[in-house]
Design a protein around this motif. Structure first.
Motif, PDB file in Angstrom:
ATOM      1  N   ALA A  74      87.658  64.276 -11.071  1.00  0.00           N
ATOM      2  CA  ALA A  74      87.894  62.944 -10.508  1.00  0.00           C
ATOM      3  C   ALA A  74      86.605  62.132 -10.523  1.00  0.00           C
ATOM      4  N   SER A  86      88.665  70.023  -9.797  1.00  0.00           N
ATOM      5  CA  SER A  86      89.427  68.789  -9.612  1.00  0.00           C
ATOM      6  C   SER A  86      88.521  67.679  -9.123  1.00  0.00           C
ATOM      7  N   GLY A 121      85.873  58.754 -12.499  1.00  0.00           N
ATOM      8  CA  GLY A 121      85.479  57.567 -11.739  1.00  0.00           C
ATOM      9  C   GLY A 121      84.172  56.991 -12.246  1.00  0.00           C
TER      10      GLY A 121
END
Lengths: 166, 344, 192
Positions: free
Chosen positions: B24, B20, B28
């Motif tokens: 992310a 996860s 990003g």
């Protein structure tokens, strides 16, 4: 858990293989075949043959099927332009494929016993062991296969040349 | 069979958290790559770039995202419906999967337990990356074909032939490194390059070939034949709009991030830097060093894009087949001789 | 032909040597060039003017939205002589003259004034001949940009949009433009 994964993969691979055969559009056929290759690669991973799985994906799914798709897209085969095959051709195709199936089943039948006993070593599919086996026990067939590929490459270059003088 | 028995609950939780976080971070970085691209492009052209959304325009990716989501989602009438929808997702999915085998650092100590900074230590890590990068082309091909537009189809065909051609040279240049390091695992490769013992010092030619090929594999200029704004109106994503287009563009930036990470890991020592122990700061030093390298390579990618004009298609094929592949084979032979002679 | 700059080169089709053929040197040279630009913008000054906050001053030759000037006491200078309309090559100016009544001296400087004065901004080519023709220094082209509109009728500017306000803060400064026109007139006359 392994059995469950195996069964899922097996069912998906059979279904996608059938869809590959029965799909109307050749591009769809190719895409289903890619899915089949993925499930087969999953089976290789289950058998601890990670190297074989990845090579299977690189070579078959990543290169050969891309070429297939490439050619199909260039030819732009669709339902309108596809030539209608007569019943005789279909029968001939079915007989040819059926005899191949029979041959394969016959060949597999004889080898099932051997495959069962080889299962003991979980490291058998790793790169190192595979490399050692290829370059010691099977070095002659390996080299012959290499020469075969070289010949195929030379042939491809010759065919691809524009002004060929024989 | 044995690999499945290794799974325990704690292991799975750890990996899920790691995945996860990585996911992310990937998103990003990709989002801010779009901002960086626009900003750097502006700087290279004596402009300022986006500077209205927030200070220095740092909220621009959010604004772009909102724009992408709220635009009209148009689908051509004659498009192959399911494949048309599937293609951006497939492209994005493959792009996100690649980061699994990259060792982002050695080990992190979280709540007293050591956590490996690698999602999966496959013993064939580098092959996994090559395999997935060759799968990335499917999203482009399906998208281009299903749009039912000749320009999209041209883009798709160009992308696929380009990928196939440059994959070969890329694989051959990687093989030279593999011969030298004696491993296919990225973790071991990174560990072997401790300090300043980077592979690029032994494989400068290999690095050059690999880098050119990774530019081509990412469809970045000067190899952006698949998009080709001027000739193909955007190539394979001509008919895409809204977030489907967003997925395509986003996945390209993810690809760029990942290929920068792979370049840094394979050739530039991964998380190693002389004088900076990757275990410092509770293990955070490794990721910091690696990310610094990754950002440097992303910058180089953009730098090249805004400097060098696009190749013509036949030049691209000539470069791939007649220059890079023979060079890579030569490099491979040279490495083989070196390994034999020095016994590395 | 003589070249305008000394940067032009003749094209030679000579065979490239090894270093030229591998292109890497040229690529690095190009990348160095772009890097210099990058660093200049990143750490030095850029040429960009951030428009809504910063506005560049207009050049004195700029000709925009016309203004009808008032004199120091606030009376309109225009006497509706029609010279501007005659001078106008695009025939954009129309006017109706009227006689000044008693008690309107603070409104109009001359005995005759323009009751209606209209410039069609779609016809106007902003050549500035009207201000050169004006004997009363009443009309000037300013550095204001004519705004856009959706209807053609909106571009016919009447006195409400052309005449400047009476209050000092609503006056429109045309001194730069005035000086520019004056210098041009002087230059045209050989006596000076």
């Amino acid at each position: 858990m392994t059995l469950a994964i195996f069964l899922t993969l097996a069912v998906i691979s059979v279904i996608t293989a059938l869809l590959m055969v029965f799909a109307k559009s050749p591009v769809h056929s190719v895409l289903y075949l890619i899915l089949t290759f993925f499930t087969i690669a999953g089976q290789y991973v289950l058998l601890n043959a990670q190297f074989l799985a990845v090579v299977h994906i690189i070579v078959y799914a990543g290169a050969i099927m891309v070429l297939f798709l490439f050619v199909l897209m260039l030819l732009n085969l669709n339902k309108d332009t596809e030539p209608q095959k007569s019943a005789g051709w279909r029968l001939a195709g079915a007989i040819a494929a059926g005899s191949l199936l029979v041959t394969m089943v016959g060949a597999m039948h004889g080898s099932i016993q051997i495959a069962g006993t080889e299962q003991s070593n979980p490291q058998v599919g790793l790169v190192e062991n595979l490399g050692k086996v290829l370059f010691t026990d099977f070095v002659v067939p390996f080299e012959i296969a290499g020469i075969l590929f070289l010949a195929a490459m030379v042939g491809a270059v010759l065919v691809g040349k524009k002004d060929l003088k024989v | 069979m044995s690999i499945l028995l290794l799974f325990s609950a704690g292991f799975i939780v750890e990996k899920i958290i790691l995945i996860s976080v990585l996911f992310a971070i990937t998103l990003g970085v990709a989002a801010y790559s779009t901002y960086g691209e626009r900003k750097f492009a502006a700087f290279f052209q004596d402009r300022l770039g986006p500077d209205r959304a927030g200070p220095w325009g740092i909220l621009q990716p959010l604004a772009d995202g909102v724009k992408m989501f709220t635009k009209e989602d148009f689908r051509p009438n004659e498009a192959e419906r399911w494949l048309y929808i599937l293609a951006p997702g497939a492209f994005m999915f493959v792009a996100c999967m690649t980061s699994a085998v990259i060792p982002w650092g050695t080990q992190l100590t979280v709540f007293g337990t050591p956590v490996d900074l690698q999602v999966a230590d496959l013993n064939i890590g580098i092959l996994y990356i090559l395999g997935l990068s060759s799968l990335g082309v499917y999203g482009i091909m399906i998208g281009g074909w299903s749009s039912n537009n000749k320009f999209s189809l041209y883009g798709a065909i160009r992308a696929s032939s380009q990928m196939i051609s440059y994959e070969l040279a890329m694989g051959l240049s990687v093989i030279a490194v593999v011969m030298m390091t004696g491993t296919l695992s990225l973790k071991e490769m990174a560990a072997q390059q401790a300090g300043f013992n980077w592979n690029v010092w032994y494989q400068p030619l290999g690095f050059l070939i690999f880098f050119i090929c990774s530019l081509a594999e990412c469809n970045r200029a000067p190899f952006d034949m698949a998009e080709c704004e001027t000739e193909l109106i955007g190539g394979y994503h001509t008919e895409y709009s809204s977030m489907k287009l967003g997925f395509f563009l986003f996945a390209e930036y993810i690809n760029m991030f990942i290929s920068s990470a792979v370049t840094a890991t394979v050739f530039f020592g991964g998380y190693n830097f002389p004088g900076l122990d990757p275990n410092w700061l509770g293990g955070f030093m490794g990721p910091i060093v690696l990310f610094a390298k990754v950002f440097f390579f992303i910058f180089v990618f953009m730098w090249i894009r805004w400097t060098i004009p696009r190749f013509r298609y036949d030049q691209l094929m000539h470069l791939g087949w007649k220059s890079l592949i023979p060079l890579a084979i030569f490099n491979m032979l040279l490495t083989g001789a070196g390994v034999l002679y020095f016994g590395k | 032909m003589q070249s305008l700059t000394n940067r032009s080169r003749n094209v030679v089709n000579k065979k490239m040597n090894f270093w030229e053929r591998i292109y890497l040197v040229a690529i690095f040279k190009g990348m160095w060039t772009t890097l210099k630009h990058f660093l200049r913008v990143m750490f030095g000054k850029s040429h960009t003017v951030r428009y809504p906050e910063v506005k560049r001053p207009f050049a004195p030759v700029w000709r925009g939205w016309h203004v009808l000037k008032r004199d120091e006491k606030g009376a309109e200078r225009c006497t509706a002589c029609g010279l501007c309309a005659v001078a106008c090559p695009a025939e954009a100016i129309t006017m109706t003259a009227a006689e000044r009544n008693k008690g309107e001296e603070h409104l109009y400087r001359e005995e005759k004034y323009a009751a209606v004065y209209e410039i069609n901004m779609l016809r106007c080519i902003f050549c500035g001949l009207c201000e050169e023709a004006c004997p009363k220094e009443a009309i000037f082209l300013t550095d204001r940009i004519v705004p856009s509109d959706y209807a053609r009728q909106g571009f016919v500017f009447g006195k409400d949009l052309l005449v400047e306000g009476v209050e000092p803060e609503k006056r429109i400064d045309v001194s730069v433009r005035q000086k520019h026109i004056q210098e041009k007139k002087w230059a045209a006359e050989p006596a000076h």
